[in-house]
Design an enzyme around this catalytic site. Structure first.
Site, PDB file in Angstrom:
ATOM      1  N   LYS A  23      78.566 -77.104 -33.901  1.00 44.89           N
ATOM      2  CA  LYS A  23      77.800 -76.434 -34.957  1.00 44.89           C
ATOM      3  C   LYS A  23      76.329 -76.624 -34.650  1.00 44.89           C
ATOM      4  O   LYS A  23      76.007 -77.578 -33.942  1.00 44.89           O
ATOM      5  CB  LYS A  23      78.141 -76.967 -36.356  1.00 44.89           C
ATOM      6  CG  LYS A  23      78.196 -78.490 -36.533  1.00 44.89           C
ATOM      7  CD  LYS A  23      77.021 -79.352 -36.220  1.00 44.89           C
ATOM      8  CE  LYS A  23      75.726 -79.142 -36.916  1.00 44.89           C
ATOM      9  NZ  LYS A  23      74.679 -80.122 -36.469  1.00 44.89           N
ATOM     10  N   TYR A  32      75.662 -78.627 -43.415  1.00 44.93           N
ATOM     11  CA  TYR A  32      76.517 -79.603 -44.114  1.00 44.93           C
ATOM     12  C   TYR A  32      76.364 -79.459 -45.625  1.00 44.93           C
ATOM     13  O   TYR A  32      77.355 -79.530 -46.373  1.00 44.93           O
ATOM     14  CB  TYR A  32      76.177 -81.031 -43.689  1.00 44.93           C
ATOM     15  CG  TYR A  32      76.580 -81.337 -42.261  1.00 44.93           C
ATOM     16  CD1 TYR A  32      77.927 -81.357 -41.899  1.00 44.93           C
ATOM     17  CD2 TYR A  32      75.638 -81.589 -41.286  1.00 44.93           C
ATOM     18  CE1 TYR A  32      78.310 -81.622 -40.595  1.00 44.93           C
ATOM     19  CE2 TYR A  32      76.005 -81.861 -39.977  1.00 44.93           C
ATOM     20  CZ  TYR A  32      77.341 -81.875 -39.640  1.00 44.93           C
ATOM     21  OH  TYR A  32      77.724 -82.133 -38.355  1.00 44.93           O
TER      22      TYR A  32
END
Ligand code: NAD
Length: 361
Positions: free
Chosen positions: A133, A217
């Site tokens: 990511k 996140y």
């Protein structure tokens, strides 16, 4: 207060940790290999400190190859992990990995601006891809990565390790089962103090900026807690250290609206240590703190349930889950499409902050 075992049973997570069932599909084509062979591309911090060691703990995949532009790293990795000379590549000869039967999976652990190129090259070489990511800086790149993997009949997983953590799965389950009714409001935060002054995280062309790095996140917390995709974004970005963060943002704050009416206020920063997720429902709450760390993610529900599942190694769990999906031919837990969903919101965050307006997604 329920104990962990009864919570595990009540939530069905015992059944979720199913035993390995060998696949006819994979074992037919790989009779001599018991594990999938993984090649790491990019031997920086995450590969060196986390993925390399985690691959020593996995049961269904193992480290067999490396791809690096730094020749001085080769003897160090060979000595530590016993990697064969024939399984070492640089960025120029990487495509020859197509002829290497030892390697089943290429794991792209490079700066985000390089994710699309190396994912597409790996797919064309006929290798499954695990990509770190943020999936890529733009939606267009994410779509081209998904297409390349489909066209070449290989699978693409994104390295969202938290989705493999039973502590995160616990609140995802509450969202799905509406344990506390509808979600009303979420606050989530993910940040740390980065003292570096000349790193790709501070470089726009390399895919830096806190939104893709840590912001995802905070965003994942809101998306997974609602089980929905946001329909609008209102964002601000700013920096307190313009001498370092002049190309990209140091901090981002963004508000999300979801189809059910739930709202989220998300914060992310390279200047502040913060890591939590608070979910407020119609009939209760869940608090996670920390929420996206490598280990020790835990929390509490308003009914007294403690969320604190042991997880030996998040990265090893993630890679074993993904290896088993490939071996068994089952759906990946975090496919490329999931990485793309985040980048759609990341693009909207930047647009909102730039134009100082609410962006509909
Ligand atoms: P890093 O800077 O420590 O390592 C990057 C690697 O890429 C280095 O080996 C470097 O030599 C190589 N590289 C090749 N070309 C480069 C270039 N032009 N500029 C800079 N480096 C170049 O970074 P990292 O922290 O290991 O992050 C790599 C990827 O892993 C990123 O996508 C990051 O978001 C991701 N990451 C994920 C987690 C997680 O928890 N899932 C944690 C850390 C990093």
């Amino acid at each position: 207060m329920k104990n962990r075992r009864s919570f595990l049973k009540a939530t069905g997570l015992v059944a979720a940790s199913t035993a390995f069932a060998p696949s006819t599909l994979w074992s037919a084509t790989h009779p001599q290999n018991k594990k999938l062979g993984v090649a790491l591309v990019g031997l920086g911090y995450y590969s060196t400190d986390l993925l390399g060691p985690a691959l020593q703990m996995t049961q269904h995949c193992e480290l067999r190859g490396i791809v690096t532009g730094s020749p001085e790293k080769i003897p160090v990795w060979q000595e530590k992990y016993g990697i064969k000379d024939t399984n070492i590549y640089n960025y120029d000869n990487f495509d020859q990995i197509a002829n290497n039967k030892d390697i089943d999976v290429v794991y792209v652990v490079l700066p985000p601006s390089m994710h699309a190129e190396y994912t597409i090259r790996a797919a064309k070489a006929g290798k499954h891809v695990w990509c770190e990511k943020p999936m890529a800086p733009t939606v267009a790149e994410c779509e081209s990565m998904i297409k390349a993997c489909k066209d070449n009949n290989v699978k693409l997983a994104i390295g969202y390790r938290c989705q493999h953590d039973p502590n995160i799965q616990a609140y995802m389950k509450a969202a799905k089962e509406k344990t506390f009714g509808k979600v009303k409001m979420i606050t989530s935060a993910a940040g740390y103090f980065d003292g570096r002054t000349d790193h790709w995280k501070q470089n726009k062309a390399l895919g830096g900026g806190v939104m893709g790095d840590m912001g995802v996140y905070a965003l994942q917390g809101a998306r997974l807690a609602t089980g929905e995709e946001p329909i609008s974004v209102l964002a601000q970005t700013f920096t307190t250290r313009p001498e370092i963060y002049h190309e990209v943002e140091e901090t981002a704050m963004f508000q999300l609206e979801f189809p059910s009416g739930a709202r989220a206020s998300c914060h992310t920063s390279f200047g502040i240590n913060m890591n939590y997720l608070n979910i407020n429902y119609e009939k209760g709450w869940i608090r996670m703190k920390p929420h996206s760390s490598y280990n020790g993610n835990n929390g509490e529900m308003s009914n007294g349930t403690i969320i604190n599942f042991p997880i030996e190694n998040q990265q090893a769990t993630q890679m074993d889950d993904d290896a088993l999906s490939l071996i068994n031919g089952t759906d990946l837990l975090v496919p490329g499409e999931e990485g793309l969903r985040d980048i759609r919101v990341v693009e909207a965050v930047y647009k909102s902050a730039k134009n100082n307006e609410l962006i509909k997604i």
